[in-house]
Design a protein around this motif. Structure first.
Motif, PDB file in Angstrom:
ATOM      1  N   SER A  85       0.817  -1.213   0.000  1.00 58.48           N
ATOM      2  CA  SER A  85       0.000   0.000   0.000  1.00 58.48           C
ATOM      3  C   SER A  85       0.853   1.265   0.000  1.00 58.48           C
ATOM      4  CB  SER A  85      -0.966   0.007   1.186  1.00 58.48           C
ATOM      5  OG  SER A  85      -0.265   0.012   2.400  1.00 58.48           O
ATOM      6  N   ALA A  86       2.072   1.204   0.491  1.00 57.31           N
ATOM      7  CA  ALA A  86       2.942   2.380   0.518  1.00 57.31           C
ATOM      8  C   ALA A  86       3.846   2.454  -0.718  1.00 57.31           C
ATOM      9  CB  ALA A  86       3.781   2.362   1.788  1.00 57.31           C
ATOM     10  N   CYS A  87       3.479   1.806  -1.805  1.00 58.37           N
ATOM     11  CA  CYS A  87       4.347   1.754  -2.982  1.00 58.37           C
ATOM     12  C   CYS A  87       4.427   3.110  -3.692  1.00 58.37           C
ATOM     13  CB  CYS A  87       3.917   0.652  -3.929  1.00 58.37           C
ATOM     14  SG  CYS A  87       2.400   0.970  -4.816  1.00 58.37           S
ATOM     15  N   SER A  88       5.468   3.244  -4.492  1.00 56.48           N
ATOM     16  CA  SER A  88       5.712   4.453  -5.272  1.00 56.48           C
ATOM     17  C   SER A  88       5.707   4.093  -6.762  1.00 56.48           C
ATOM     18  CB  SER A  88       7.081   5.027  -4.902  1.00 56.48           C
ATOM     19  OG  SER A  88       8.101   4.117  -5.288  1.00 56.48           O
TER      20      SER A  88
ATOM     21  N   ASP B  40       8.464   1.752  -7.471  1.00 57.50           N
ATOM     22  CA  ASP B  40       8.168   0.383  -7.023  1.00 57.50           C
ATOM     23  C   ASP B  40       7.358  -0.366  -8.078  1.00 57.50           C
ATOM     24  OD1 ASP B  40       9.428   0.800  -4.548  1.00 57.50           O
ATOM     25  OD2 ASP B  40       7.542   1.429  -3.586  1.00 57.50           O
TER      26      ASP B  40
ATOM     27  N   LEU C 260      -1.722   6.323  -7.462  1.00 53.07           N
ATOM     28  CA  LEU C 260      -0.809   6.580  -6.353  1.00 53.07           C
ATOM     29  C   LEU C 260      -0.835   8.049  -5.959  1.00 53.07           C
ATOM     30  CD1 LEU C 260       2.314   4.776  -7.860  1.00 53.07           C
ATOM     31  CD2 LEU C 260       0.754   3.838  -6.175  1.00 53.07           C
TER      32      LEU C 260
ATOM     33  N   ASN D 207       1.481   9.453   0.040  1.00 54.13           N
ATOM     34  CA  ASN D 207       0.827   8.382   0.794  1.00 54.13           C
ATOM     35  C   ASN D 207       0.828   7.016   0.117  1.00 54.13           C
ATOM     36  OD1 ASN D 207       0.186  10.300   2.765  1.00 54.13           O
ATOM     37  ND2 ASN D 207      -1.676  10.862   1.681  1.00 54.13           N
ATOM     38  N   GLY D 208       1.265   6.925  -1.116  1.00 52.59           N
ATOM     39  CA  GLY D 208       1.301   5.639  -1.805  1.00 52.59           C
ATOM     40  C   GLY D 208      -0.014   5.284  -2.475  1.00 52.59           C
TER      41      GLY D 208
END
Length: 157
Positions: free
Chosen positions: A84-87, A90, A127, A131-132
């Motif tokens: 959930s916190a991916c960029s 990522d 995204l 916050n992702g």
């Protein structure tokens, strides 16, 4: 990268993960140019085509209001290695460059992919830069995948 097999995807239901007070079943739900039946809770939807009412074909997940990590549990069930916190980087590391990238606001980006080798899915991730992951759509509805692949071919020409 392969994720969940189609038959397993078809059997997933929102009610397997969530039974809160805002859960409801819907009919004649318009999504991506098709008519669906299914289940929803807020912006979380598990949809089945009206013509194939037994098979889940589209799942949308809202990470902005993730009750009891429900969306994370669904990602696990899908064998989808997204956090959930991916960029953006990522997602590019996992899936390569997106088929389509859209910036509707200065602090968000939507990245669309066709993923899977044996089992092909359309994946769209929105995204927020700080916050992702905010929203995710995944589907194995052939018409939608063909539309996206067709746009990719036109873009390359």
């Amino acid at each position: 990268m392969d994720i969940i097999a189609y038959q397993d995807f078809h059997n997933i239901r929102l009610s397997d993960f969530y039974a809160g007070p805002d859960y409801r079943e819907v009919e004649n739900y318009d999504f991506m140019g098709e008519q669906w039946v299914g289940e929803l809770s807020g912006f979380n939807t598990f949809l089945r085509l009206i013509t194939e009412p037994e098979d889940t074909r589209a799942i949308s997940l809202d990470f902005t209001k993730d009750d009891n990590n429900m969306a994370g549990k669904v990602l696990e069930a899908l064998h989808l290695p997204i956090k959930s916190a991916c960029s953006e980087s990522d997602l590019i590391e996992l899936f390569g460059e997106p088929q389509k990238k859209l910036r509707l606001a200065k602090d968000t980006v939507t990245m669309d992919y066709i993923i899977g080798e044996r089992f092909t899915y359309y994946l769209s991730c929105t995204l927020h830069h700080a916050n992702g992951l905010m929203y995710l759509d995944i589907m194995n509805e052939e018409k939608v995948i063909k539309k996206l692949k067709g746009k990719e071919k036109k873009k390359k020409e």
